[in-house]
Design a protein around this motif. Structure first.
Motif, short mmCIF file in Angstrom:
data_model
loop_
_atom_site.label_atom_id
_atom_site.label_comp_id
_atom_site.label_asym_id
_atom_site.label_seq_id
_atom_site.Cartn_x
_atom_site.Cartn_y
_atom_site.Cartn_z
N ALA A 83 19.30 10.67 -6.08
CA ALA A 83 18.03 9.94 -6.12
C ALA A 83 17.08 10.45 -5.03
N SER A 84 17.64 10.71 -3.85
CA SER A 84 16.81 11.19 -2.74
C SER A 84 16.16 12.52 -3.06
N ASN A 85 16.93 13.45 -3.61
CA ASN A 85 16.40 14.77 -3.94
C ASN A 85 15.32 14.69 -5.02
N LYS A 86 15.51 13.79 -5.98
CA LYS A 86 14.55 13.65 -7.06
C LYS A 86 13.20 13.15 -6.53
N ILE A 87 13.25 12.16 -5.62
CA ILE A 87 11.99 11.63 -5.08
C ILE A 87 11.38 12.61 -4.08
N THR A 88 12.22 13.30 -3.32
CA THR A 88 11.72 14.32 -2.39
C THR A 88 10.95 15.39 -3.14
N GLU A 89 11.42 15.75 -4.33
CA GLU A 89 10.72 16.72 -5.17
C GLU A 89 9.31 16.27 -5.51
N LEU A 90 9.14 14.97 -5.75
CA LEU A 90 7.81 14.45 -6.06
C LEU A 90 6.87 14.63 -4.89
N PHE A 91 7.38 14.39 -3.66
CA PHE A 91 6.57 14.62 -2.46
C PHE A 91 6.20 16.09 -2.34
N GLU A 92 7.16 16.97 -2.57
CA GLU A 92 6.93 18.41 -2.43
C GLU A 92 5.93 18.93 -3.46
N LYS A 93 5.90 18.31 -4.63
CA LYS A 93 4.98 18.72 -5.69
C LYS A 93 3.65 17.96 -5.63
N ASN A 94 3.45 17.19 -4.56
CA ASN A 94 2.23 16.42 -4.36
C ASN A 94 1.97 15.46 -5.51
N GLN A 95 3.04 14.81 -5.98
CA GLN A 95 2.94 13.85 -7.08
C GLN A 95 3.10 12.40 -6.60
N VAL A 96 3.01 12.21 -5.29
CA VAL A 96 3.09 10.87 -4.70
C VAL A 96 1.73 10.55 -4.11
N ARG A 97 1.19 9.37 -4.41
CA ARG A 97 -0.09 8.94 -3.86
C ARG A 97 0.17 7.92 -2.75
N LYS A 98 -0.46 8.13 -1.60
CA LYS A 98 -0.24 7.26 -0.43
C LYS A 98 -1.55 6.63 0.02
N CYS A 99 -1.43 5.45 0.59
CA CYS A 99 -2.62 4.76 1.10
C CYS A 99 -2.29 4.11 2.44
N TYR A 100 -3.21 4.27 3.40
CA TYR A 100 -3.03 3.72 4.75
C TYR A 100 -4.21 2.81 5.10
N PHE A 101 -3.90 1.66 5.68
CA PHE A 101 -4.92 0.77 6.24
C PHE A 101 -5.13 1.13 7.70
N PHE A 102 -6.38 1.11 8.16
CA PHE A 102 -6.64 1.46 9.56
C PHE A 102 -7.73 0.57 10.15
N ILE A 103 -7.67 0.43 11.46
CA ILE A 103 -8.73 -0.20 12.24
C ILE A 103 -9.26 0.87 13.18
N ALA A 104 -10.57 1.09 13.17
CA ALA A 104 -11.17 2.16 13.97
C ALA A 104 -12.26 1.60 14.88
N ILE A 105 -12.50 2.33 15.96
CA ILE A 105 -13.63 2.05 16.83
C ILE A 105 -14.86 2.75 16.25
N ASN A 106 -15.97 2.03 16.17
CA ASN A 106 -17.20 2.61 15.63
C ASN A 106 -17.91 3.40 16.73
N LYS A 107 -17.82 4.73 16.63
CA LYS A 107 -18.44 5.61 17.61
C LYS A 107 -19.66 6.33 17.02
N GLY A 108 -20.47 5.58 16.27
CA GLY A 108 -21.64 6.18 15.64
C GLY A 108 -21.39 6.57 14.20
N PHE A 109 -20.45 5.88 13.56
CA PHE A 109 -20.13 6.16 12.16
C PHE A 109 -21.34 5.91 11.27
N LYS A 110 -21.60 6.85 10.37
CA LYS A 110 -22.71 6.71 9.42
C LYS A 110 -22.31 5.73 8.33
N ASN A 111 -23.18 4.80 8.07
CA ASN A 111 -22.90 3.71 7.14
C ASN A 111 -22.72 4.24 5.71
N LYS A 112 -21.47 4.33 5.27
CA LYS A 112 -21.19 4.76 3.90
C LYS A 112 -19.86 4.15 3.47
#
Length: 358
Positions: free
Chosen positions: A164-193
């Protein structure tokens, strides 16, 4: 290399190494340095003198200059020390060492990794590790499929068996896994977009200790490696920005550097909101009061909130809640409804993952 066995406990790690033919007649301290690259030669010598390293079956006191012979087995014990401790304003932090299980079946464990937990044993971090925790629970080898930085919290996949590990690792290697990260940042002049993409190439220019700092280069440069991150902003004011990062590549410190380039250094980021020198001060537990004031929190505010992949012939999304330390900061510093924030995050996550399947 001749690793015969490893055994992890809450307070002690044991490993047995077999001496190969090419290592015959090597000094004991030199032999152990092959396996203990993060330990100085003096540290290895001290461990031999303390009796934490021994040649199995050989009577008498072992010394750093004792010779090992082909076929010998060398036992090494490492006791848990201050290496896994973390401090904030001079006080030792109470680390979470029991990860939340998001999903589990016979093949896979999906956890929400707490900050400061390593994916697997490495260097001097041998005890507070995800694989170590679950190996003690299941009494068998648990496989680290991918990794997060120690300070980064969130979704992590662990395999219960090699297939199972090798099968899922293959997905990462083939860029077939989508990831999302939540972040909190300091606003250092960020352009409003609301949305933007970062394409700067990334790579370390320095050697030695400074190789931890990742530099950025224009997309047209031949320096570094190609990198791409999509950003979605969900809340901002003159001081802070909350958002989601969707990395399309997996370079070291990718989100942190791409955010910093766009005037969004992450809250608590000792390297990219601070500097290499500040990072070292925190590492050596000699951070200044000004350092703490700038960081505001003990670790960088980055959390792997969701992951999408093809699991057992079905597109599956695993999500993690926002961890307590980041929730506490949000309650204290921003007039924001956390339930509403979560709904907005889920809408953005689901929309992005759906679009990426087209």
């Amino acid at each position: 290399m001749g690793i015969v066995r490893k055994k992890f406990g809450n307070q002690e790690f044991e490993a047995v190494y077999k001496v190969e033919e090419a290592e015959h007649d090597m000094r004991l301290d030199q032999f152990l340095q092959i396996y203990l690259k993060s330990f100085s030669r003096e540290s290895v010598k001290e461990k031999i003198k303390q009796g934490d390293i021994e040649i199995i079956g050989r009577p008498g006191k072992h010394r750093p200059n004792s010779k090992v012979h082909y076929g010998d087995q060398v036992l090494m014990k490492i006791k848990r020390t201050v290496h896994e401790d973390e401090y904030w304003r001079g006080k030792k932090l109470d680390l979470i060492e029991t990860p939340e299980i998001v999903f589990e079946d016979d093949d896979l464990i999906v956890i929400s990794k707490p900050p400061y937990m390593a994916a697997h044993p490495t260097g001097k971090h041998l005890f507070n590790c995800a694989t170590v925790f679950f190996e003690k629970v299941h009494n068998k080898t648990i496989h680290s499929i991918h990794r997060l930085d120690r300070e980064t919290s969130g979704i992590m996949l662990l395999g219960k068996n090699p297939k199972a590990s090798n099968k899922i690792t293959e997905l990462f290697e083939k860029n077939q896994v989508r990831k999302c990260y939540f972040f909190i940042a300091i606003n250092k002049g960020f352009k409003n977009k609301d949305h933007f993409e970062a394409n700067e190439r990334l790579g370390a220019l320095e050697q030695g200790l400074k190789r931890v700092y990742i530099n950025n280069f224009p997309e047209s440069s031949n320096l570094g490696k190609s990198a791409k991150t999509n950003f979605s902003i969900v809340h901002q004011n003159k001081d802070y920005v909350l958002g989601l990062a969707f990395p399309k590549t997996g370079r070291q410190h990718q989100i942190r550097v791409h955010a910093m380039i766009n005037n969004l250094p992450l809250l608590g980021d000792k390297l990219y909101l601070g500097s290499f020198e500040m990072f070292q001060r925190f590492k050596d537990n000699i951070a200044l009061e000004d350092d703490h004031e700038l960081m505001q929190i003990p670790r960088h505010a980055l959390h792997a909130i969701a992951i999408n992949l093809d699991y057992k012939d079905k597109k599956t999304t695993f999500k993690a809640g926002i961890p307590d330390d980041l929730q506490n900061w949000l309650r204290t510093n921003l007039n924001i409804n956390l339930d509403q924030l979560r709904q907005e995050l889920d809408t953005e996550i689901d929309s992005y993952f759906k679009a990426s399947l087209r």
